[in-house]
Design a protein around this motif. Structure first.
Motif, short mmCIF file in Angstrom:
data_model
loop_
_atom_site.label_atom_id
_atom_site.label_comp_id
_atom_site.label_asym_id
_atom_site.label_seq_id
_atom_site.Cartn_x
_atom_site.Cartn_y
_atom_site.Cartn_z
N ALA A 1 -11.28 7.30 3.73
CA ALA A 1 -12.39 7.54 2.80
C ALA A 1 -13.73 7.59 3.54
O ALA A 1 -13.94 6.87 4.53
CB ALA A 1 -12.42 6.46 1.72
N PRO A 2 -14.64 8.41 3.04
CA PRO A 2 -15.94 8.56 3.69
C PRO A 2 -16.80 7.29 3.66
O PRO A 2 -17.69 7.15 4.50
CB PRO A 2 -16.63 9.69 2.91
N ASP A 3 -16.51 6.37 2.74
CA ASP A 3 -17.32 5.15 2.69
C ASP A 3 -16.78 4.03 3.59
O ASP A 3 -17.30 2.92 3.57
CB ASP A 3 -17.45 4.65 1.24
N VAL A 4 -15.78 4.32 4.41
CA VAL A 4 -15.27 3.34 5.37
C VAL A 4 -16.18 3.36 6.59
O VAL A 4 -16.39 4.41 7.21
CB VAL A 4 -13.81 3.66 5.79
N MET B 1 0.81 -1.20 0.00
CA MET B 1 0.00 0.00 0.00
C MET B 1 0.85 1.26 0.00
O MET B 1 0.31 2.34 -0.02
CB MET B 1 -0.94 0.02 1.20
N SER B 2 2.19 1.16 0.05
CA SER B 2 2.99 2.37 0.06
C SER B 2 2.93 3.13 -1.25
O SER B 2 3.35 4.27 -1.30
CB SER B 2 4.43 2.09 0.45
N ASP B 3 2.39 2.53 -2.31
CA ASP B 3 2.23 3.28 -3.54
C ASP B 3 1.07 4.28 -3.42
O ASP B 3 0.84 5.08 -4.31
CB ASP B 3 1.98 2.33 -4.72
N ASN B 4 0.39 4.27 -2.28
CA ASN B 4 -0.73 5.16 -2.02
C ASN B 4 -0.30 6.37 -1.19
O ASN B 4 -1.12 7.08 -0.66
CB ASN B 4 -1.84 4.38 -1.31
N VAL B 5 1.01 6.58 -1.05
CA VAL B 5 1.54 7.72 -0.30
C VAL B 5 2.02 8.76 -1.29
O VAL B 5 2.80 8.46 -2.18
CB VAL B 5 2.71 7.28 0.62
N LEU B 6 1.56 9.97 -1.12
CA LEU B 6 1.94 11.07 -2.00
C LEU B 6 2.69 12.12 -1.21
O LEU B 6 2.32 12.44 -0.09
CB LEU B 6 0.69 11.71 -2.63
N LYS B 7 3.75 12.65 -1.79
CA LYS B 7 4.49 13.74 -1.14
C LYS B 7 3.69 15.02 -1.33
O LYS B 7 3.27 15.36 -2.42
CB LYS B 7 5.87 13.90 -1.77
N SER C 1 -8.46 3.84 1.55
CA SER C 1 -9.78 3.62 0.93
C SER C 1 -10.45 2.43 1.60
O SER C 1 -9.82 1.65 2.34
CB SER C 1 -9.61 3.35 -0.56
N ARG C 2 -11.72 2.27 1.31
CA ARG C 2 -12.44 1.10 1.82
C ARG C 2 -11.80 -0.17 1.28
O ARG C 2 -11.60 -1.14 2.02
CB ARG C 2 -13.92 1.17 1.40
N ALA C 3 -11.40 -0.16 0.01
CA ALA C 3 -10.75 -1.34 -0.60
C ALA C 3 -9.43 -1.66 0.11
O ALA C 3 -9.11 -2.83 0.34
CB ALA C 3 -10.50 -1.10 -2.09
N ASP C 4 -8.65 -0.63 0.49
CA ASP C 4 -7.41 -0.85 1.23
C ASP C 4 -7.69 -1.58 2.54
O ASP C 4 -7.03 -2.57 2.87
CB ASP C 4 -6.71 0.47 1.56
N LEU C 5 -8.68 -1.08 3.28
CA LEU C 5 -8.97 -1.68 4.58
C LEU C 5 -9.60 -3.06 4.45
O LEU C 5 -9.33 -3.95 5.27
CB LEU C 5 -9.86 -0.75 5.41
N GLU C 6 -10.38 -3.28 3.42
CA GLU C 6 -10.93 -4.62 3.18
C GLU C 6 -9.82 -5.62 2.86
O GLU C 6 -9.86 -6.77 3.30
CB GLU C 6 -11.98 -4.58 2.07
#
Length: 139
Positions: free
Chosen positions: A103-106, A1-7, A78-83
């Motif tokens: 994410a708001p849908d979590v 999931m580290s590809d989901n980190v933005l500087k 995101s919800r998908a990340d946590l799932e």
């Protein structure tokens, strides 16, 4: 999931408001520098002073981030990340310097099932319901 980190950029549209108390003499000195054209306004002076201090301590900040295994920048969950975390039978220790967004849908239930702790030096964006459910895990 580290590809989901933005500087995060040093300057940007997303900001957090802070309040400081400053003595009258220091405030007068700031106003004098603004009046003399060194800065466009008080905020410009304060931002410049903060950036100068962060630059002066950049090595210490970097070392601390590494030592504490913190992620730097913007971190989205995101919800998908946590799932995916839940499906793998894992749990998260969220540690961010910058901005962490859930994410708001979590749902609170999914967050409680997958997040052990949250440490954010900066800002955490999540629904009020989610923050309330995770209150005991936010440091």
């Amino acid at each position: 999931m580290s590809d989901n980190v933005l500087k995060l950029r040093d300057r940007g549209g997303d900001t957090e408001k802070i309040t400081i108390n400053l003595g009258y003499v220091d405030l007068g000195r700031v106003d004098l520098l603004v009046q003399e054209g060194f800065y466009s306004n008080r905020t410009d002076f304060i931002r410049t002073a903060i950036r100068n201090q962060l630059a002066a301590h950049a090595d210490a900040v970097t070392q601390s981030i590494v030592r504490h295994t913190l992620e730097l920048g913007l971190r989205d969950y995101s919800r998908a990340d946590l799932e995916a975390v839940k499906a793998a039978g894992e749990r998260l220790q969220i540690r961010v310097v910058g901005l962490a967004r859930i994410a708001p849908d979590v749902s609170p239930e999914l967050a409680l099932d997958t997040i052990d702790s949250i440490t954010v030096l900066g800002a955490l964006q999540a629904s009020a319901e989610l923050k309330s459910a995770l209150a005991g895990r936010i440091r």
